[in-house]
Design a protein around this motif. Structure first.
Motif, PDB file in Angstrom:
ATOM      1  N   GLU A   1      57.356  38.458  48.415  1.00 30.76           N
ATOM      2  CA  GLU A   1      56.560  37.875  49.512  1.00 30.76           C
ATOM      3  C   GLU A   1      55.087  38.234  49.306  1.00 30.76           C
ATOM      4  O   GLU A   1      54.557  39.137  49.976  1.00 30.76           O
ATOM      5  CB  GLU A   1      57.051  38.387  50.872  1.00 30.76           C
ATOM      6  N   PRO A   2      54.433  37.522  48.372  1.00 26.81           N
ATOM      7  CA  PRO A   2      53.045  37.906  48.056  1.00 26.81           C
ATOM      8  C   PRO A   2      52.103  37.830  49.245  1.00 26.81           C
ATOM      9  O   PRO A   2      51.087  38.533  49.270  1.00 26.81           O
ATOM     10  CB  PRO A   2      52.647  36.913  46.959  1.00 26.81           C
ATOM     11  N   ASP A   3      52.444  37.032  50.262  1.00 27.76           N
ATOM     12  CA  ASP A   3      51.503  36.924  51.374  1.00 27.76           C
ATOM     13  C   ASP A   3      51.538  38.125  52.315  1.00 27.76           C
ATOM     14  O   ASP A   3      50.765  38.203  53.267  1.00 27.76           O
ATOM     15  CB  ASP A   3      51.674  35.595  52.131  1.00 27.76           C
ATOM     16  N   ILE A   4      52.395  39.112  52.007  1.00 31.63           N
ATOM     17  CA  ILE A   4      52.296  40.399  52.708  1.00 31.63           C
ATOM     18  C   ILE A   4      50.991  41.091  52.306  1.00 31.63           C
ATOM     19  O   ILE A   4      50.465  41.946  53.010  1.00 31.63           O
ATOM     20  CB  ILE A   4      53.504  41.305  52.342  1.00 31.63           C
ATOM     21  N   PHE A   5      50.463  40.701  51.144  1.00 27.73           N
ATOM     22  CA  PHE A   5      49.356  41.449  50.522  1.00 27.73           C
ATOM     23  C   PHE A   5      48.112  40.580  50.381  1.00 27.73           C
ATOM     24  O   PHE A   5      48.185  39.355  50.420  1.00 27.73           O
ATOM     25  CB  PHE A   5      49.786  41.912  49.125  1.00 27.73           C
ATOM     26  N   SER A   6      46.975  41.270  50.173  1.00 30.69           N
ATOM     27  CA  SER A   6      45.757  40.545  49.811  1.00 30.69           C
ATOM     28  C   SER A   6      44.977  41.368  48.793  1.00 30.69           C
ATOM     29  O   SER A   6      45.100  42.598  48.739  1.00 30.69           O
ATOM     30  CB  SER A   6      44.896  40.271  51.046  1.00 30.69           C
ATOM     31  N   GLY A   7      44.186  40.659  47.984  1.00 25.80           N
ATOM     32  CA  GLY A   7      43.408  41.334  46.955  1.00 25.80           C
ATOM     33  C   GLY A   7      42.514  40.333  46.271  1.00 25.80           C
ATOM     34  O   GLY A   7      42.307  39.236  46.778  1.00 25.80           O
ATOM     35  N   ARG A   8      41.968  40.711  45.120  1.00 26.35           N
ATOM     36  CA  ARG A   8      41.164  39.763  44.361  1.00 26.35           C
ATOM     37  C   ARG A   8      41.201  40.040  42.861  1.00 26.35           C
ATOM     38  O   ARG A   8      41.539  41.147  42.446  1.00 26.35           O
ATOM     39  CB  ARG A   8      39.729  39.687  44.848  1.00 26.35           C
ATOM     40  N   GLN A   9      40.878  39.002  42.114  1.00 26.07           N
ATOM     41  CA  GLN A   9      40.856  39.082  40.659  1.00 26.07           C
ATOM     42  C   GLN A   9      39.551  39.757  40.236  1.00 26.07           C
ATOM     43  O   GLN A   9      38.465  39.263  40.567  1.00 26.07           O
ATOM     44  CB  GLN A   9      40.952  37.656  40.084  1.00 26.07           C
ATOM     45  N   ILE A  10      39.663  40.862  39.521  1.00 31.13           N
ATOM     46  CA  ILE A  10      38.465  41.651  39.168  1.00 31.13           C
ATOM     47  C   ILE A  10      38.615  42.246  37.762  1.00 31.13           C
ATOM     48  O   ILE A  10      39.675  42.146  37.159  1.00 31.13           O
ATOM     49  CB  ILE A  10      38.241  42.824  40.155  1.00 31.13           C
ATOM     50  N   ASN A  11      37.557  42.887  37.293  1.00 29.52           N
ATOM     51  CA  ASN A  11      37.687  43.694  36.078  1.00 29.52           C
ATOM     52  C   ASN A  11      38.150  45.102  36.447  1.00 29.52           C
ATOM     53  O   ASN A  11      37.629  45.717  37.378  1.00 29.52           O
ATOM     54  CB  ASN A  11      36.350  43.802  35.319  1.00 29.52           C
ATOM     55  N   VAL A  12      39.114  45.584  35.674  1.00 22.80           N
ATOM     56  CA  VAL A  12      39.558  46.973  35.813  1.00 22.80           C
ATOM     57  C   VAL A  12      39.474  47.633  34.436  1.00 22.80           C
ATOM     58  O   VAL A  12      40.080  47.140  33.471  1.00 22.80           O
ATOM     59  CB  VAL A  12      41.005  47.063  36.342  1.00 22.80           C
ATOM     60  N   SER A  13      38.693  48.700  34.334  1.00 22.92           N
ATOM     61  CA  SER A  13      38.572  49.442  33.082  1.00 22.92           C
ATOM     62  C   SER A  13      39.175  50.830  33.287  1.00 22.92           C
ATOM     63  O   SER A  13      39.086  51.390  34.384  1.00 22.92           O
ATOM     64  CB  SER A  13      37.103  49.601  32.691  1.00 22.92           C
ATOM     65  N   VAL A  14      39.749  51.357  32.217  1.00 21.05           N
ATOM     66  CA  VAL A  14      40.391  52.669  32.320  1.00 21.05           C
ATOM     67  C   VAL A  14      39.539  53.708  31.606  1.00 21.05           C
ATOM     68  O   VAL A  14      39.166  53.536  30.449  1.00 21.05           O
ATOM     69  CB  VAL A  14      41.800  52.642  31.696  1.00 21.05           C
ATOM     70  N   GLU A  15      39.256  54.787  32.311  1.00 25.61           N
ATOM     71  CA  GLU A  15      38.495  55.896  31.726  1.00 25.61           C
ATOM     72  C   GLU A  15      39.466  56.790  30.956  1.00 25.61           C
ATOM     73  O   GLU A  15      40.396  57.336  31.550  1.00 25.61           O
ATOM     74  CB  GLU A  15      37.814  56.683  32.856  1.00 25.61           C
ATOM     75  N   THR A  16      39.256  56.921  29.651  1.00 24.00           N
ATOM     76  CA  THR A  16      40.182  57.759  28.870  1.00 24.00           C
ATOM     77  C   THR A  16      39.577  59.105  28.487  1.00 24.00           C
ATOM     78  O   THR A  16      40.300  59.996  28.050  1.00 24.00           O
ATOM     79  CB  THR A  16      40.624  57.043  27.572  1.00 24.00           C
ATOM     80  N   ARG A  17      38.250  59.258  28.638  1.00 24.32           N
ATOM     81  CA  ARG A  17      37.641  60.473  28.093  1.00 24.32           C
ATOM     82  C   ARG A  17      36.798  61.277  29.081  1.00 24.32           C
ATOM     83  O   ARG A  17      36.288  62.321  28.727  1.00 24.32           O
ATOM     84  CB  ARG A  17      36.754  60.100  26.898  1.00 24.32           C
ATOM     85  N   GLY A  18      36.616  60.805  30.296  1.00 22.93           N
ATOM     86  CA  GLY A  18      35.713  61.515  31.218  1.00 22.93           C
ATOM     87  C   GLY A  18      36.158  62.943  31.482  1.00 22.93           C
ATOM     88  O   GLY A  18      37.353  63.214  31.578  1.00 22.93           O
TER      89      GLY A  18
END
Ligand code: BDR
Length: 313
Positions: free
Chosen positions: A252-269
């Motif tokens: 039931e995707p309409d339980i949720f809301s969000g948006r299409q974005i860039n997500v980057s993962v920090e591997t070294r901080g």
């Protein structure tokens, strides 16, 4: 049409609830197999915990494949402090009669995707992404064959749960998360930002227990065990319930809301290893590689979960 699922998991009580939710929605899902991940606890336990959950649901026919025993480049970080010494403590679950399948989890992912019609298999990830990333490294052609990835992973507005900046599933194997997010596959992320809205209040767990079947009662008891850590940590009315957000989004995707974005993962901080840097405000021109789920309706979520659990023994 039913969604065909490959499930990546290291259950964990919240993931046991997610697995049972999926098994309780046979009209929507066909489970091709579970890939046990090293994560909440080591691989030996996660394989056994997968088998236990399937046994509880009378679904020993679903195959369980052992994946990699550790993250791609790091030592394993576990979470017995939340999930208990077996990784799935709480009620005594039936001993599994089934044994794991003989193929390696990474090969199961590759072979299944190569044999299926392109775009017909969804990757449902409840755990660190090690085995999917390993499959993408070994067989890059499979990326184009995955329908989509729906994953519980990451945090931004709620920041971290295993460190101040990182969510556990990404922290355990940030290199894997980065490979998956960079693979150009349609991806939906259910981060702590939304799972922290899904609180297991007393009345919600009572309703779950009140279903009265063994899966409903066992799920309520499992969650009562694992929520103790979070109740103490956050001081809320209930604990976040992470894993079932994944099947709930598919059902039931309409339980949720969000948006299409860039997500980057920090591997070294130094302080931010495993952080998911979510460009919610579109500040960069980086590719929008994931749908980031930000909000959800908790009453509808628990209602749906309980309806699925009610379909089980
Ligand atoms: C995730 O971490 C694990 O401990 C839970 O099972 C869930 O997958 C939440 O950050």
């Amino acid at each position: 049409m039913k969604r065909k699922l490959i499930i990546l998991t290291d259950p964990g009580q919240d993931q046991a609830a997610a697995l049972l939710m999926i098994l309780g929605a046979p009209q929507a899902f066909e489970v091709l197999g579970l890939v046990a991940t090293a994560g909440n606890i080591d691989l030996g336990y996660t394989v056994k915990n997968c088998l236990k959950v399937l046994e509880l649901a009378d679904r020993a026919d679903v195959p369980v494949y052992a994946g990699c025993p550790q993250p791609m480049t790091r030592g394993l970080v576990t979470a017995e402090h939340v999930h208990g010494p077996t990784g799935l403590d709480g009620p005594i679950l039936p001993e599994p009669r089934a044994t794991p399948a003989s193929a390696h989890g990474v090969d199961f992912i590759i072979d299944t995707l190569r044999q299926a019609e392109p775009g017909t298999v969804t990757i449902c990830s409840l755990s660190p992404l090690t085995n999917l990333a390993m499959a993408l490294v070994k067989a890059p052609d499979i990326a184009a064959r995955i329908s989509e990835i729906v994953a519980m992973a990451g945090a931004y507005f709620e920041v971290g749960n295993i460190t101040p900046s990182a969510e556990f599933n990404v922290y355990v194997d940030p290199e894997a998360a980065r490979i998956v997010l960079d693979a150009g596959i349609p991806t939906i992320l259910l981060p702590l930002d939304v799972t922290h809205q899904m609180l297991s209040t007393r009345s919600r767990l009572n309703a779950m227990r009140g279903i009265g079947n063994r899966c409903g009662v066992a799920t309520a008891e499992m969650l009562e065990f694992s929520e103790a850590f979070d109740l103490n940590k956050y001081g809320w009315d209930g604990a976040p319930l992470h894993g079932p957000c994944v099947p709930a989004f598919m059902l039931e995707p309409d339980i949720f809301s969000g948006r299409q974005i860039n997500v980057s993962v920090e591997t070294r901080g130094q302080h931010t290893q495993g952080m998911t840097v979510a460009d919610w405000w579109g500040i960069t021109d980086l590719p929008k590689n994931a749908f980031w789920v930000r909000h959800g309706d908790a009453d509808r979520y628990y209602g749906l979960l309980n309806r699925c659990l009610a379909n089980l023994p």
